[in-house]
Design a protein around this motif. Structure first.
Motif, PDB file in Angstrom:
ATOM      1  N   GLN A   8       0.971  -1.164  -0.049  1.00 25.26           N
ATOM      2  CA  GLN A   8       0.083   0.030   0.034  1.00 25.26           C
ATOM      3  C   GLN A   8       0.952   1.022  -0.069  1.00 25.26           C
ATOM      4  O   GLN A   8       0.471   2.398  -0.534  1.00 25.26           O
ATOM      5  N   GLY A   9       2.028   1.168   0.218  1.00 25.04           N
ATOM      6  CA  GLY A   9       2.857   2.332   0.363  1.00 25.04           C
ATOM      7  C   GLY A   9       3.840   2.522  -0.860  1.00 25.04           C
ATOM      8  O   GLY A   9       4.808   3.266  -0.926  1.00 25.04           O
ATOM      9  N   GLY A  10       3.811   1.494  -1.856  1.00 24.19           N
ATOM     10  CA  GLY A  10       4.506   1.708  -3.107  1.00 24.19           C
ATOM     11  C   GLY A  10       5.849   1.031  -2.997  1.00 24.19           C
ATOM     12  O   GLY A  10       6.599   1.467  -3.855  1.00 24.19           O
ATOM     13  N   VAL A  11       6.072   0.197  -1.689  1.00 22.37           N
ATOM     14  CA  VAL A  11       7.622  -0.461  -1.410  1.00 22.37           C
ATOM     15  C   VAL A  11       7.466  -1.842  -2.365  1.00 22.37           C
ATOM     16  O   VAL A  11       6.731  -2.686  -1.908  1.00 22.37           O
ATOM     17  N   THR A  12       8.361  -1.983  -3.302  1.00 23.46           N
ATOM     18  CA  THR A  12       8.278  -3.460  -3.913  1.00 23.46           C
ATOM     19  C   THR A  12       9.474  -4.279  -3.655  1.00 23.46           C
ATOM     20  O   THR A  12       9.495  -5.334  -4.100  1.00 23.46           O
ATOM     21  N   THR A  13      10.508  -3.694  -3.104  1.00 22.06           N
ATOM     22  CA  THR A  13      11.558  -4.582  -2.631  1.00 22.06           C
ATOM     23  C   THR A  13      11.895  -4.193  -1.323  1.00 22.06           C
ATOM     24  O   THR A  13      12.074  -2.973  -0.756  1.00 22.06           O
ATOM     25  N   VAL A  14      12.114  -5.343  -0.253  1.00 20.98           N
ATOM     26  CA  VAL A  14      12.444  -4.850   1.156  1.00 20.98           C
ATOM     27  C   VAL A  14      13.615  -5.781   1.486  1.00 20.98           C
ATOM     28  O   VAL A  14      13.463  -7.073   1.184  1.00 20.98           O
TER      29      VAL A  14
ATOM     30  N   GLY B 192       3.863 -11.570  -3.617  1.00 22.19           N
ATOM     31  CA  GLY B 192       4.352 -10.938  -4.919  1.00 22.19           C
ATOM     32  C   GLY B 192       5.516 -10.072  -4.948  1.00 22.19           C
ATOM     33  O   GLY B 192       5.929  -9.455  -5.694  1.00 22.19           O
ATOM     34  N   LEU B 193       5.891  -9.758  -3.689  1.00 21.37           N
ATOM     35  CA  LEU B 193       7.110  -8.869  -3.499  1.00 21.37           C
ATOM     36  C   LEU B 193       8.298  -9.244  -3.786  1.00 21.37           C
ATOM     37  O   LEU B 193       8.575 -10.653  -3.671  1.00 21.37           O
ATOM     38  N   ARG B 194       9.435  -8.648  -3.850  1.00 23.66           N
ATOM     39  CA  ARG B 194      10.706  -8.764  -3.936  1.00 23.66           C
ATOM     40  C   ARG B 194      11.327  -8.694  -2.602  1.00 23.66           C
ATOM     41  O   ARG B 194      11.194  -7.629  -2.082  1.00 23.66           O
ATOM     42  N   GLY B 195      12.252  -9.552  -1.967  1.00 25.06           N
ATOM     43  CA  GLY B 195      12.802  -9.703  -0.701  1.00 25.06           C
ATOM     44  C   GLY B 195      14.200 -10.224  -0.855  1.00 25.06           C
ATOM     45  O   GLY B 195      14.351 -11.059  -1.392  1.00 25.06           O
ATOM     46  N   VAL B 196      14.900  -9.405   0.205  1.00 23.38           N
ATOM     47  CA  VAL B 196      16.291  -9.836   0.395  1.00 23.38           C
ATOM     48  C   VAL B 196      16.077 -10.270   1.884  1.00 23.38           C
ATOM     49  O   VAL B 196      15.856  -9.410   2.606  1.00 23.38           O
ATOM     50  N   VAL B 197      16.288 -11.462   2.295  1.00 21.78           N
ATOM     51  CA  VAL B 197      15.979 -12.002   3.377  1.00 21.78           C
ATOM     52  C   VAL B 197      17.293 -12.544   4.175  1.00 21.78           C
ATOM     53  O   VAL B 197      18.024 -13.348   3.686  1.00 21.78           O
ATOM     54  N   GLY B 198      17.578 -11.920   5.218  1.00 13.36           N
ATOM     55  CA  GLY B 198      18.787 -12.465   6.071  1.00 13.36           C
ATOM     56  C   GLY B 198      18.462 -13.214   7.453  1.00 13.36           C
ATOM     57  O   GLY B 198      17.896 -12.322   8.297  1.00 13.36           O
ATOM     58  N   GLN B 199      18.982 -14.197   7.233  1.00  4.48           N
ATOM     59  CA  GLN B 199      18.792 -15.126   8.594  1.00  4.48           C
ATOM     60  C   GLN B 199      19.785 -14.447   9.530  1.00  4.48           C
ATOM     61  O   GLN B 199      20.895 -14.293   9.449  1.00  4.48           O
ATOM     62  N   THR B 200      19.200 -13.931  10.826  1.00  5.42           N
ATOM     63  CA  THR B 200      19.950 -13.316  11.858  1.00  5.42           C
ATOM     64  C   THR B 200      20.822 -14.212  12.626  1.00  5.42           C
ATOM     65  O   THR B 200      20.319 -15.460  12.904  1.00  5.42           O
ATOM     66  N   LEU B 201      22.202 -13.856  13.016  1.00  6.79           N
ATOM     67  CA  LEU B 201      22.654 -14.660  13.663  1.00  6.79           C
ATOM     68  C   LEU B 201      23.084 -13.663  15.088  1.00  6.79           C
ATOM     69  O   LEU B 201      23.605 -12.446  14.945  1.00  6.79           O
ATOM     70  N   ALA B 202      22.930 -14.111  16.352  1.00  8.67           N
ATOM     71  CA  ALA B 202      23.206 -13.410  17.498  1.00  8.67           C
ATOM     72  C   ALA B 202      23.570 -14.209  18.700  1.00  8.67           C
ATOM     73  O   ALA B 202      23.141 -15.359  18.715  1.00  8.67           O
ATOM     74  N   ASP B 203      24.321 -13.510  19.711  1.00  8.43           N
ATOM     75  CA  ASP B 203      24.518 -14.256  20.799  1.00  8.43           C
ATOM     76  C   ASP B 203      23.629 -14.169  22.094  1.00  8.43           C
ATOM     77  O   ASP B 203      23.978 -14.449  23.344  1.00  8.43           O
ATOM     78  N   PHE B 204      22.498 -13.534  21.901  1.00 11.16           N
ATOM     79  CA  PHE B 204      21.561 -13.191  23.006  1.00 11.16           C
ATOM     80  C   PHE B 204      20.689 -13.981  23.171  1.00 11.16           C
ATOM     81  O   PHE B 204      19.491 -13.439  23.555  1.00 11.16           O
ATOM     82  N   ASP B 205      20.547 -15.338  23.155  1.00 13.74           N
ATOM     83  CA  ASP B 205      19.701 -16.220  23.051  1.00 13.74           C
ATOM     84  C   ASP B 205      18.556 -15.926  22.170  1.00 13.74           C
ATOM     85  O   ASP B 205      17.206 -15.836  22.921  1.00 13.74           O
TER      86      ASP B 205
ATOM     87  N   MET C  27      17.660   8.126  -3.734  1.00 14.20           N
ATOM     88  CA  MET C  27      18.086   7.033  -2.739  1.00 14.20           C
ATOM     89  C   MET C  27      16.854   5.766  -2.368  1.00 14.20           C
ATOM     90  O   MET C  27      17.304   4.761  -2.130  1.00 14.20           O
ATOM     91  N   ALA C  28      15.676   6.328  -2.697  1.00 13.77           N
ATOM     92  CA  ALA C  28      14.728   5.759  -2.483  1.00 13.77           C
ATOM     93  C   ALA C  28      14.419   4.420  -3.630  1.00 13.77           C
ATOM     94  O   ALA C  28      13.790   3.568  -3.479  1.00 13.77           O
ATOM     95  N   THR C  29      14.896   4.695  -4.696  1.00 14.40           N
ATOM     96  CA  THR C  29      14.822   3.812  -5.975  1.00 14.40           C
ATOM     97  C   THR C  29      16.227   3.131  -6.200  1.00 14.40           C
ATOM     98  O   THR C  29      16.488   2.200  -5.574  1.00 14.40           O
ATOM     99  N   ILE C  30      16.837   3.662  -7.140  1.00 16.63           N
ATOM    100  CA  ILE C  30      18.008   3.121  -7.874  1.00 16.63           C
ATOM    101  C   ILE C  30      19.167   2.969  -6.939  1.00 16.63           C
ATOM    102  O   ILE C  30      19.885   2.095  -6.815  1.00 16.63           O
ATOM    103  N   GLU C  31      19.557   3.915  -5.981  1.00 17.99           N
ATOM    104  CA  GLU C  31      20.258   3.730  -4.882  1.00 17.99           C
ATOM    105  C   GLU C  31      20.248   2.712  -3.972  1.00 17.99           C
ATOM    106  O   GLU C  31      21.139   1.983  -3.574  1.00 17.99           O
ATOM    107  N   GLY C  32      19.131   2.652  -3.473  1.00 12.75           N
ATOM    108  CA  GLY C  32      18.637   1.485  -2.891  1.00 12.75           C
ATOM    109  C   GLY C  32      18.669   0.150  -3.094  1.00 12.75           C
ATOM    110  O   GLY C  32      19.205  -0.866  -2.616  1.00 12.75           O
ATOM    111  N   ALA C  33      18.517   0.044  -4.457  1.00 16.67           N
ATOM    112  CA  ALA C  33      18.584  -1.053  -5.311  1.00 16.67           C
ATOM    113  C   ALA C  33      19.982  -1.639  -5.344  1.00 16.67           C
ATOM    114  O   ALA C  33      20.645  -2.628  -5.344  1.00 16.67           O
ATOM    115  N   ARG C  34      20.916  -0.455  -5.533  1.00 21.14           N
ATOM    116  CA  ARG C  34      22.476  -0.536  -5.715  1.00 21.14           C
ATOM    117  C   ARG C  34      22.974  -1.118  -4.037  1.00 21.14           C
ATOM    118  O   ARG C  34      23.852  -1.838  -4.168  1.00 21.14           O
TER     119      ARG C  34
END
Ligand SMILES: [Zn+2]
Length: 442
Positions: free
Chosen positions: A113-119, A137-150, A338-345
């Motif tokens: 609804q806010g026009g963000v297509t990649t997160v 249907g979105l585009r996603g970069v999904v990072g599995q978190t690693l942390a030491d705080f249980d 920044m919100a478009t091509i630079e964020g993609a970079r």
């Protein structure tokens, strides 16, 4: 499917940020096949969408978030120790696949609804995050978190790395989901684990590494214990490298900035969340001047409350103007870049998305110009940055598929997303009441 957009205020977001009045754009299948100004070509069989002067621009990119944390939005907002009193106990008790599914589902709806297509997301149970974003249907970069705080989904780093491998196995070749790894921060992983992540990155080129960097005082103290700055510590671990998405970067010296620029990292800038936490103003103008790509992100909705990039635009611009003591820094056109091509970079996806060019993925949004607060228009970029709001986004397309038309979201069931979130929030409320009772009884 072929779609011809006509009569657009076309913002391709290519290098010189042109504005094409009365522009047209042709989508064939998943990709943009042609665009231009003046009279649109005749395309037999195409659906013609007359935009009536509305803005057509690339779908926006949010390079740092914790989507499932939408369920913590506004929780204990004015309680000084809310992190330790509520958030951490609730995370420890309730963060599980069903909670991540509900929170990410609510967030997917908000993003569309806010026009963000990649997160980009860094949280726990990332295979679930990937499933939800894929189904929306979105585009996603999904990072599995690693942390030491249980953390809720791994007892130790070996288990964390096993989760990363599971995510990679399932999504390595997905057209819209890019899997990756997310060491939480330098102080919460440590040098040995960052070195292990660097080895992983070496073995998995093209898959991003997300980290919180140079964000907090305790982090600076931790690095000082090694005789280093946080950026230097990450560099010493071998992790300051192309593909690193560094969130925040509030406490970086000119030497740190030079080191970052030389190493090809990208930065995710969270102006609103940083401002709300009283944490400071990131030296975005200096980082960009050094050649570091900087994208605009929201952080998690616990700290930033919203996944709305339009709500970030004014703070992003104003903070740099305040820091520079002048109207000149961070002009509106740079905010949209920044919100478009630079964020993609920043996310390493700039060859596929972030601008409207033939051959690129058809990730685009229509911004309605109906609202009176958008008129008159002297500089469309200033209009978008200082006057537009998320509800002005009318239509959203990703990879040639409509996700929203006329404000109606087609790929997520809004009523179900809200109901699922309300159900988890009910469990949170019950536990918070118990916590408060226990504290009163002391
Ligand atoms: Zn964050």
């Amino acid at each position: 499917m072929t779609t011809l957009f006509t009569n657009a205020c076309l913002l391709p977001c290519t290098a010189d940020m042109p504005v094409i009045d009365r522009g047209w754009l042709l989508v064939t299948g998943e990709v943009i096949s042609a665009l231009g100004g003046g009279a649109a070509p005749e395309v037999p069989g195409a659906e013609v969408v007359d935009l009536g002067g509305d803005v057509l621009m690339p779908g926006m990119v949010n390079p740092h978030s914790h989507l499932a944390m939408s369920l913590f939005r506004g929780l204990g907002e004015d309680v000084d120790d809310r992190l330790y009193r509520y958030i951490l106990p609730l995370e420890r008790e309730f963060v599980a696949p069903d909670m991540v599914r509900a929170g990410t589902g609510l967030s997917a709806l908000e993003l569309i609804q806010g026009g963000v297509t990649t997160v980009a997301d860094m949280y726990y149970f990332e295979t679930v995050v990937a499933e939800v974003l894929d189904s929306a249907g979105l585009r996603g970069v999904v990072g599995q978190t690693l942390a030491d705080f249980d953390p809720p989904d791994h007892r130790d780093f070996d288990e964390g790395f096993a989760r990363v491998e599971e995510l990679m196995d399932r999504y390595r070749d997905h057209p819209r989901i890019t899997p990756g790894i997310a060491p939480h921060a330098p102080y919460s992983t440590g040098m040995a684990v960052m070195e292990r992540v660097a080895a992983w990155a070496e073995a998995n080129p093209g898959y991003p590494v997300q980290i919180h960097l140079a964000e907090t005082g305790p982090e600076t103290d931790w690095a000082a214990g090694l005789g280093l700055s946080p950026v230097q510590a990450v560099a010493q671990a071998g992790l300051l490298r192309p593909g690193l998405v560094a969130a925040h970067c509030l406490h970086v010296s000119p030497d740190d900035i030079a080191l970052m620029a030389a190493s090809g990292v990208g930065v995710a800038h969270n102006a609103r969340a940083n401002g709300k936490g009283g944490r400071g103003i990131a030296p975005v103008t200096a980082m960009r001047a050094a050649g570091i790509p900087v994208g605009i992100s929201t952080d998690g909705p616990m700290s930033g409350n919203t996944l709305d990039l339009f709500a970030q635009f004014a703070p992003v611009s104003m903070f740099q103007k305040i820091a520079g003591g002048s109207r000149k820094p961070m002009p509106a056109v740079e905010v949209i870049r920044m919100a478009t091509i630079e964020g993609a970079r920043v996310l390493g996806l700039h060859r596929h998305i972030g601008s409207l060019e033939p051959g690129k993925q058809a990730d685009l949004i229509r911004v309605s110009m109906a609202a009176p607060r958008l008129h008159p228009v002297y500089d469309i970029y200033a209009t978008l940055v200082f006057s537009a709001m998320a509800p002005d986004v009318a239509d959203v397309m990703v990879a040639g598929r409509w996700l929203m038309r006329g404000r109606q979201v087609l790929s997520v069931d809004p009523a179900k997303a809200r109901a699922d979130a309300a159900q988890v929030a009910g469990r949170f409320r019950g536990r918070m009441a118990e916590i408060d009772r226990a504290l009163r009884g002391r």
